[in-house]
Design a protein around this motif. Structure first.
Motif, mmCIF file in Angstrom:
data_model
loop_
_atom_site.group_PDB
_atom_site.id
_atom_site.type_symbol
_atom_site.label_atom_id
_atom_site.label_comp_id
_atom_site.label_asym_id
_atom_site.label_seq_id
_atom_site.Cartn_x
_atom_site.Cartn_y
_atom_site.Cartn_z
ATOM 1 N N PRO A 137 32.511 50.689 32.671
ATOM 2 C CA PRO A 137 33.084 49.389 32.281
ATOM 3 C C PRO A 137 32.248 48.229 32.824
ATOM 4 C CG PRO A 137 34.301 50.314 34.114
ATOM 5 C CD PRO A 137 33.317 51.364 33.694
ATOM 6 N N LEU A 138 32.648 47.014 32.459
ATOM 7 C CA LEU A 138 31.858 45.828 32.810
ATOM 8 C C LEU A 138 32.185 45.372 34.230
ATOM 9 C CD1 LEU A 138 32.161 43.845 29.462
ATOM 10 C CD2 LEU A 138 30.628 45.704 30.069
ATOM 11 N N VAL A 139 31.574 46.010 35.221
ATOM 12 C CA VAL A 139 31.922 45.708 36.612
ATOM 13 C C VAL A 139 31.208 44.489 37.153
ATOM 14 C CG1 VAL A 139 32.527 48.102 37.130
ATOM 15 C CG2 VAL A 139 30.185 47.308 37.526
ATOM 16 N N THR A 162 18.530 43.526 40.219
ATOM 17 C CA THR A 162 17.550 43.471 39.135
ATOM 18 C C THR A 162 18.245 43.473 37.778
ATOM 19 O OG1 THR A 162 15.794 44.525 40.423
ATOM 20 C CG2 THR A 162 15.658 44.734 38.029
ATOM 21 N N LEU A 163 19.231 44.324 37.621
ATOM 22 C CA LEU A 163 19.943 44.413 36.342
ATOM 23 C C LEU A 163 20.801 43.182 36.084
ATOM 24 C CD1 LEU A 163 20.586 48.186 36.558
ATOM 25 C CD2 LEU A 163 19.713 47.063 34.503
ATOM 26 N N LEU A 164 21.419 42.656 37.136
ATOM 27 C CA LEU A 164 22.225 41.450 36.965
ATOM 28 C C LEU A 164 21.333 40.280 36.552
ATOM 29 C CD1 LEU A 164 25.245 40.797 37.284
ATOM 30 C CD2 LEU A 164 24.734 39.946 39.580
ATOM 31 N N THR A 165 20.165 40.188 37.136
ATOM 32 C CA THR A 165 19.216 39.133 36.767
ATOM 33 C C THR A 165 18.694 39.346 35.356
ATOM 34 O OG1 THR A 165 18.569 38.946 39.087
ATOM 35 C CG2 THR A 165 17.098 37.972 37.459
ATOM 36 N N ASP A 214 22.662 41.698 21.446
ATOM 37 C CA ASP A 214 23.842 42.552 21.606
ATOM 38 C C ASP A 214 23.456 43.927 22.141
ATOM 39 O OD1 ASP A 214 25.729 40.717 20.834
ATOM 40 O OD2 ASP A 214 25.959 41.478 18.798
ATOM 41 N N LEU A 215 22.412 44.521 21.560
ATOM 42 C CA LEU A 215 21.979 45.839 22.010
ATOM 43 C C LEU A 215 21.481 45.777 23.450
ATOM 44 C CD1 LEU A 215 20.125 46.850 18.737
ATOM 45 C CD2 LEU A 215 22.069 48.088 19.704
ATOM 46 N N ALA A 216 20.679 44.766 23.761
ATOM 47 C CA ALA A 216 20.103 44.670 25.099
ATOM 48 C C ALA A 216 21.165 44.413 26.155
ATOM 49 C CB ALA A 216 19.047 43.562 25.125
ATOM 50 N N ARG A 217 22.082 43.482 25.888
ATOM 51 C CA ARG A 217 23.087 43.155 26.910
ATOM 52 C C ARG A 217 24.049 44.315 27.120
ATOM 53 N NH1 ARG A 217 28.194 40.953 24.898
ATOM 54 N NH2 ARG A 217 28.223 40.993 22.632
ATOM 55 N N THR A 218 24.389 45.030 26.037
ATOM 56 C CA THR A 218 25.277 46.181 26.186
ATOM 57 C C THR A 218 24.618 47.248 27.045
ATOM 58 O OG1 THR A 218 26.335 45.740 24.058
ATOM 59 C CG2 THR A 218 26.561 47.964 24.961
ATOM 60 N N LEU A 219 23.358 47.551 26.750
ATOM 61 C CA LEU A 219 22.642 48.545 27.552
ATOM 62 C C LEU A 219 22.548 48.104 29.006
ATOM 63 C CD1 LEU A 219 20.928 51.111 27.813
ATOM 64 C CD2 LEU A 219 18.937 49.711 27.203
ATOM 65 N N MET A 220 22.162 46.867 29.240
ATOM 66 C CA MET A 220 22.017 46.381 30.616
ATOM 67 C C MET A 220 23.353 46.361 31.342
ATOM 68 S SD MET A 220 19.332 43.275 30.009
ATOM 69 C CE MET A 220 17.702 43.560 29.310
ATOM 70 N N GLY A 221 24.418 46.036 30.623
ATOM 71 C CA GLY A 221 25.734 46.057 31.251
ATOM 72 C C GLY A 221 26.121 47.449 31.712
ATOM 73 N N ARG A 222 25.846 48.468 30.863
ATOM 74 C CA ARG A 222 26.143 49.838 31.263
ATOM 75 C C ARG A 222 25.272 50.250 32.459
ATOM 76 N NH1 ARG A 222 29.555 48.596 28.327
ATOM 77 N NH2 ARG A 222 30.098 49.449 26.288
ATOM 78 N N LEU A 223 23.982 49.893 32.437
ATOM 79 C CA LEU A 223 23.083 50.297 33.517
ATOM 80 C C LEU A 223 23.400 49.565 34.817
ATOM 81 C CD1 LEU A 223 19.685 50.519 31.614
ATOM 82 C CD2 LEU A 223 21.254 52.373 32.231
ATOM 83 N N TYR A 224 23.862 48.326 34.712
ATOM 84 C CA TYR A 224 24.299 47.647 35.933
ATOM 85 C C TYR A 224 25.438 48.419 36.586
ATOM 86 C CZ TYR A 224 26.451 44.464 39.193
ATOM 87 O OH TYR A 224 26.996 43.935 40.342
ATOM 88 N N THR A 225 26.369 48.899 35.784
ATOM 89 C CA THR A 225 27.492 49.660 36.335
ATOM 90 C C THR A 225 26.991 50.921 37.027
ATOM 91 O OG1 THR A 225 28.943 48.792 34.618
ATOM 92 C CG2 THR A 225 29.700 50.753 35.781
#
Length: 782
Positions: A545-547, A649-652, A606-617
């Protein structure tokens, strides 16, 4: 004005046929018919002009020898009836008032005829849009149309009949506010007209505005409830929350806008259910002036978020006065804006009335009976939609739903289920166990997303499992898409509109090839590779989820062993997808962002932010698990620091990629709101911030990353680093040191127009590839 995106269109070989010529064809509009037929004629003219560059004349009298595009069935157009009786065309066999339509070519001596006929006005509009989709290669998306230019359009040799599988096909628009792309409350007349036109292009027939009451209280109780000030906070507003319902525009203008929207929709034959019963839920607040003057009594409530909040409380409908006042709101809305064509009620949704489950159930059953009985005093035969949200949250058991069904009239009632894609919870099963299948009218519905979940996501496997049940059941009367946020996922929207008409595709990925060809043109192959690469991780919305939105909450309460065990399980479950990360990043890097295609630019982010959001988690979970391992002596402090660094890094990276599109900027949304010709309440900016920053609604918002999430993360990481120096190997999560209220206060104190990106980036293909490539290099060890 719609955005018309012209693309090269490679057509298949077309058999010899006659082609339209501006000097020959005319559009025959019915002389006396509902407004939708006139709109159909004008839409044909507009799209013909957009494709060919030539204008066709609209007439109401047929001229001898002139080829005609004939709008309307034989029920509304006498020319069509004469064509049937003369044997020029077979009987159309369109049910009275049905959404079926025909596209039929014919010859009348030396002239060509093209009939576009529907069982009603909106179906005739469907026929027009379908014609241009089939014959000119047009494609329709919420954010614009693809209209390939051409010298001519094939008009003969057509005999097409279309009829929907589901009678009701609908959308809901919800009452959150922060970003204009996702929140309907921000839309002005132009945005709403585009949205309604898109609904018709996608052959929908039902929509619902759950965007607050606007000025219905002021109209229903004019001597009691005044219009609120247009230059200050709403009297009953709760600052820094989604209950700050201070409006951007004066409430009187919002009433005018509502009238325009519903009139525009009604003229095109769309259905808008009227709310009735216990409407003072969620974002339909009771004005303080009404409470002060009328002093309604309130329904008992044994617990939950709404206790002690009279503006959001349900009036006790055991009291006739309260029930009458609720009905007065409904009738006022009908008189001012709507139509008694269909009704909708949520009952006592999400409220636990009594502590005793049997007593609570009985009160809720009573509420439904009482609300419907009140309706029948005024509109004895109108259909009623019973919203199913209460079944899911807090949850009814299957036998309790069956008790409700036993008290409802199946000839005039439909269970509006919009949780068909959600996993069953502890107290609730899905619709297949409710006793509706084969027995009681209901809809199949995709809830899809809460307000904060505006990324690409979906419980696709559950949809594929359950949709065939609904499609095979004659008691399933509709398919609805009922999320809390709009326009978040173009693929799931295409999946919904496709299957609402003809449910033959059970998984969204099956639509990807055609979706990409239609939407991206020459960039289809690269975009399809990116979609296929990202979707497996995007679908892991439960495990990941979007933590990033909950940093402060985590800092205020150290994760316990159960939470950490859950994080570990989630990481194990997504391990197969993470192994594909190098290929995913490579596919994303090849997305042609910045190449001049607006659809590509939007969906690339959309694709990039979704992927980065999952990887940040993933990085965040590993950061927290490394902290536990350090405390247990099973990992060095360097391991904690490593995952803290990767999370940052992912949040940035998320911050930087969001800055590549205005969709995620509150400042850009505010500028769009200001473009509507209505005064802006100076207090609205604080309301907008409160609607976006509160714990329920935080999401992918550019200003939050620079001025909220990243400062919170840095504060948190500094405190963890300080505690890593402790010889006791114990992280205390000291409440005083972890306190971040100053960050929150600074966010509210800084004007939006001063919240400029702290790392501004050029919106170029090179910059997008650089961002993805830099991130890919940093994530090789993930």
């Amino acid at each position: 004005m719609k955005q018309l995106l012209f693309s090269l269109f490679v057509a298949c070989a077309v058999p010899l046929c006659s082609f339209a010529s501006a000097g020959e064809w005319k559009i025959l509009e019915p002389r006396e018919a509902a407004p939708a037929y006139g709109h159909a004629a004008r839409e044909f003219r507009k799209f013909y002009r957009a494709v060919t560059g030539r204008e066709l004349e609209i007439v109401r009298e047929a001229e001898a020898g002139v080829p005609l595009v004939v709008i309307g069935s034989d029920c509304v157009n006498r020319f069509t009836r004469d064509a049937v009786e003369r044997g020029l065309i077979e009987p159309l066999d369109l049910g009275a008032g049905s959404d079926a339509y025909r596209i039929v070519s014919a010859r009348d001596g030396e002239r060509d005829l093209l009939f576009l006929a529907g069982g009603n006005g909106r179906a005739t509009l469907y026929a027009v849009y379908d014609f241009f989709e089939r014959q000119a290669g047009c494609r329709y998306f919420w954010d614009g149309d693809v209209i390939p230019p051409g010298d001519s359009i094939p008009m003969s040799g057509l005999d097409i009949r279309e009829e929907p599988h589901f009678y009701y096909r609908g959308l809901r628009y919800f009452a959150h506010r922060s970003l204009s792309r996702f929140q309907a409350e921000h839309w002005g007349p132009a945005e709403w007209e585009r949205e309604i036109d898109w609904m018709l292009k996608k052959r929908l027939n039902l929509f619902m505005l759950r965007i607050g009451m606007d000025d219905v209280f002021q109209k229903a109780f004019p001597g009691i409830v005044p219009y609120p000030p247009a230059d200050s906070m709403l009297p009953e507003a709760k600052p820094r929350s989604f209950y700050d319902r201070t409006t951007a525009w004066p409430l009187a203008y919002r009433g005018e806008l509502r009238r325009h929207v519903l009139h525009y929709a009604a003229e095109r034959d769309l259905i808008h259910p009227e709310d009735m019963g216990t409407m003072t839920h969620w974002y339909s607040c009771t004005p303080q002036a009404f409470l002060d003057s009328i002093r309604p009594t309130f329904c008992p409530q044994s617990g939950g978020a709404y206790v002690g909040d009279p503006c959001n409380a349900v009036w006790d409908i055991r009291d006739d006065r309260n029930l009458d006042n609720y009905w007065r709101l409904t009738q006022t809305h009908i008189d001012a804006y709507g139509s008694p064509q269909m009704f909708h009620t949520i009952g006592i949704a999400e409220r636990e009335v009594f502590a005793s489950r049997p007593e609570n159930l009985e009160m809720k059953l009573y509420a439904y009976r009482r609300i419907i009985n009140k309706l029948r005093e005024h509109y004895p035969t109108a259909p009623v939609l019973i919203a199913s949200w209460d079944f899911y949250l807090p949850g009814w058991r299957d036998y309790e739903i069956r008790r409700l069904l036993d008290q409802l009239d199946p000839t005039r009632t439909i269970i509006l289920d919009y949780t068909s894609d959600l996993p069953s919870n502890e107290s609730n099963t899905d619709f297949t166990n409710w006793g509706v299948v084969g027995r009681f009218p209901y809809t199949f519905g995709i809830f899809h997303a809460y307000e904060w979940e505006n990324d690409l996501r979906g419980y696709y496997d559950l949809i594929a499992e359950r949709l065939p049940v609904a499609a095979a059941d004659p008691m399933c009367r509709g398919f609805v898409f009922w999320p809390e946020t709009s326009h978040s996922d173009p693929l799931i929207m295409e999946f919904f509109t496709h299957n609402a008409w003809n449910p033959d595709t059970m998984h969204p990925e099956e639509l990807l090839p055609e979706f990409c060809r239609s939407r991206y043109g020459e960039h289809a192959a690269a975009m399809e590779r990116a979609w296929r690469a990202v979707l497996p991780l995007a679908e892991r919305c439960t495990e990941l989820p979007l933590v990033f939105r909950d940093i402060r909450e985590t800092a205020s309460s150290k994760p316990d062993s159960a939470a950490l065990a859950g994080y570990r399980r989630s990481l194990e479950q997504v391990a197969p997808q993470l192994e594909q990360l190098p290929g995913i990043m490579a596919a994303l890097a090849e997305v042609p962002y910045g190449a001049g295609n607006a659809f590509v630019d939007r969906d690339a982010i959309d694709l990039a932010r979704t992927l980065m959001g999952r990887l940040y988690t993933v990085a965040w979970y590993r950061y927290l698990l490394a902290q536990q391992a350090w405390e247990q002596g099973a990992a060095p402090a360097a391991e904690v620091r490593r995952w803290g660094s990767d999370a940052r890094t992912l949040l940035t990276a998320l911050r930087d990629v969001l800055n590549l599109h205005d969709d995620y900027s509150m400042q850009a949304s505010l500028r769009q709101i200001e473009a509507v010709r209505a005064p802006i309440n100076p207090a609205f900016e604080q309301a907008l911030k409160g609607n976006a920053e509160n714990s329920y609604c935080r999401s992918y918002i550019s200003e939050l990353f620079d001025y909220y999430y990243l400062p919170e993360f840095e504060h948190y990481r500094r405190e963890i680093e300080r505690e890593l120096q402790s010889p006791s190997r114990r992280l205390t999560y000291d409440a005083e040191r972890m306190e971040m209220q100053s960050i929150v206060d600074a966010f509210y104190e800084k004007p939006l127009d001063e919240m400029r990106p702290l790392n501004p980036c050029p919106r170029t293909r090179e910059e997008f590839r650089r961002q993805i490539g830099t991130l890919a290099a940093r994530l090789q060890r993930m």
